[in-house]
Design a protein around this motif. Structure first.
Motif, PDB file in Angstrom:
ATOM      1  N   TYR A  12     -11.831 -24.910  30.664  1.00 47.43           N
ATOM      2  CA  TYR A  12     -11.125 -25.871  31.512  1.00 47.43           C
ATOM      3  C   TYR A  12     -10.446 -26.964  30.688  1.00 47.43           C
ATOM      4  N   ILE A  13     -11.039 -27.324  29.571  1.00 46.59           N
ATOM      5  CA  ILE A  13     -10.410 -28.303  28.689  1.00 46.59           C
ATOM      6  C   ILE A  13      -9.068 -27.782  28.190  1.00 46.59           C
ATOM      7  N   GLN A  14      -9.049 -26.519  27.778  1.00 47.44           N
ATOM      8  CA  GLN A  14      -7.807 -25.934  27.277  1.00 47.44           C
ATOM      9  C   GLN A  14      -6.769 -25.772  28.385  1.00 47.44           C
ATOM     10  N   LEU A  15      -7.219 -25.385  29.577  1.00 45.49           N
ATOM     11  CA  LEU A  15      -6.299 -25.264  30.710  1.00 45.49           C
ATOM     12  C   LEU A  15      -5.697 -26.621  31.054  1.00 45.49           C
ATOM     13  N   ALA A  16      -6.516 -27.661  30.963  1.00 43.54           N
ATOM     14  CA  ALA A  16      -6.054 -29.014  31.300  1.00 43.54           C
ATOM     15  C   ALA A  16      -4.999 -29.516  30.320  1.00 43.54           C
ATOM     16  N   ARG A  17      -4.937 -28.938  29.122  1.00 43.09           N
ATOM     17  CA  ARG A  17      -3.921 -29.359  28.156  1.00 43.09           C
ATOM     18  C   ARG A  17      -2.522 -29.159  28.722  1.00 43.09           C
ATOM     19  N   ILE A  18      -2.305 -28.036  29.387  1.00 42.32           N
ATOM     20  CA  ILE A  18      -0.986 -27.763  29.961  1.00 42.32           C
ATOM     21  C   ILE A  18      -0.698 -28.738  31.094  1.00 42.32           C
ATOM     22  N   ALA A  19      -1.694 -28.939  31.968  1.00 46.14           N
ATOM     23  CA  ALA A  19      -1.503 -29.873  33.079  1.00 46.14           C
ATOM     24  C   ALA A  19      -1.218 -31.285  32.568  1.00 46.14           C
ATOM     25  N   LYS A  20      -1.917 -31.691  31.513  1.00 46.07           N
ATOM     26  CA  LYS A  20      -1.740 -33.037  30.974  1.00 46.07           C
ATOM     27  C   LYS A  20      -0.355 -33.222  30.389  1.00 46.07           C
ATOM     28  N   VAL A  21       0.111 -32.268  29.607  1.00 45.80           N
ATOM     29  CA  VAL A  21       1.410 -32.430  28.953  1.00 45.80           C
ATOM     30  C   VAL A  21       2.548 -32.381  29.963  1.00 45.80           C
ATOM     31  N   LEU A  22       2.343 -31.703  31.089  1.00 48.23           N
ATOM     32  CA  LEU A  22       3.377 -31.633  32.123  1.00 48.23           C
ATOM     33  C   LEU A  22       3.297 -32.798  33.098  1.00 48.23           C
ATOM     34  N   GLY A  23       2.303 -33.660  32.928  1.00 51.31           N
ATOM     35  CA  GLY A  23       2.140 -34.783  33.838  1.00 51.31           C
ATOM     36  C   GLY A  23       3.009 -35.970  33.489  1.00 51.31           C
ATOM     37  N   ASN A  24       4.213 -35.718  33.030  1.00 49.81           N
ATOM     38  CA  ASN A  24       5.152 -36.778  32.668  1.00 49.81           C
ATOM     39  C   ASN A  24       6.551 -36.346  33.097  1.00 49.81           C
ATOM     40  N   PRO A  25       7.246 -37.128  33.909  1.00 48.03           N
ATOM     41  CA  PRO A  25       8.552 -36.690  34.419  1.00 48.03           C
ATOM     42  C   PRO A  25       9.592 -36.465  33.334  1.00 48.03           C
ATOM     43  N   LYS A  26       9.569 -37.242  32.267  1.00 45.19           N
ATOM     44  CA  LYS A  26      10.567 -37.059  31.215  1.00 45.19           C
ATOM     45  C   LYS A  26      10.325 -35.767  30.433  1.00 45.19           C
TER      46      LYS A  26
END
Length: 217
Positions: A12-26
């Motif tokens: 889940y930590i690794q999966l969250a990496r994608i969600a985290k990096v995409l959590g920025n509109p720019k």
């Protein structure tokens, strides 16, 4: 990792990496720009209306998450999407968000109102009309994006040059305008310019990336 619970947490930590990096509109906007064609960081910064320093920081995060790749060409650093799976994922995410978020639907509706009437016939009819000279398909993206991929029979006039090049468009032929995709505002700006000069102008909801994907299916 010594037990199953630790392994599960790591997954889940690794999966969250994608969600985290995409959590920025720019960062999402930068990825959207790279859907068109590979670009240097300076161009991406300009088109995203941010500093080169900030663009570089965002792109570094996207590269760490393996969503983009980069290479140095002389003094420039060129960025591209890491694989063909990235645009597919972005389109799925966009479609899912539009289905779930009323606020996103509302924003798209406001953009559609700025664009005005959209082209309603099928794409085969559009291409037949363009081929016969009964309709102009106008691509208002930068020239390098047009060169990379565009609709058949489309004419390239970047938005920044449109006012100076209106004489290239016959006044008695309807114009169907497209740009980068559903979140691109260049179509609305181009249609406003065309209508002010008396042209019949429609928005084409399908973009060059969509067209290329349809040809691959």
């Amino acid at each position: 990792m010594t037990n199953a619970r630790e392994i599960k947490l790591e997954l889940y930590i690794q999966l969250a990496r994608i969600a985290k990096v995409l959590g920025n509109p720019k960062r999402l906007e930068l990825l959207d720009l790279l859907l068109q064609v590979s670009k240097p960081v300076e161009m991406l910064a300009h088109e995203a209306n941010i500093s080169v320093k900030l663009a570089s920081a965002h792109l570094k995060e996207l590269r760490v998450a393996r969503l983009v790749n980069s290479e140095r060409r002389g003094k420039q650093v060129i960025y591209r999407l890491a694989s063909a799976e990235v645009p597919r994922f972005l389109n799925l995410m966009r479609d899912f968000a539009q289905d779930r978020l009323f606020e996103l639907q509302d924003a798209l509706q406001h953009l559609s109102q700025l664009e005005g009437e959209s082209y309603s016939e099928d794409q085969h009819t559009l291409l037949e009309k363009a081929k016969a000279g009964e309709m102009i398909i106008l691509d208002v993206r930068p020239e390098n994006e047009f060169d990379h991929a565009h609709f058949p029979f489309a004419k390239s006039i970047p938005l920044a040059e449109l006012k100076k090049r209106l004489h290239e468009l016959p006044a008695n032929v309807p114009v169907t305008v497209y740009c980068r995709g559903p979140y691109c505002i260049m179509t609305a700006d181009a249609i406003q310019i065309l209508k002010q000069q008396g042209y019949t102008a429609l928005a084409l909801k399908t973009n060059a990336t969509d067209w290329a994907e349809m040809q691959d299916k």
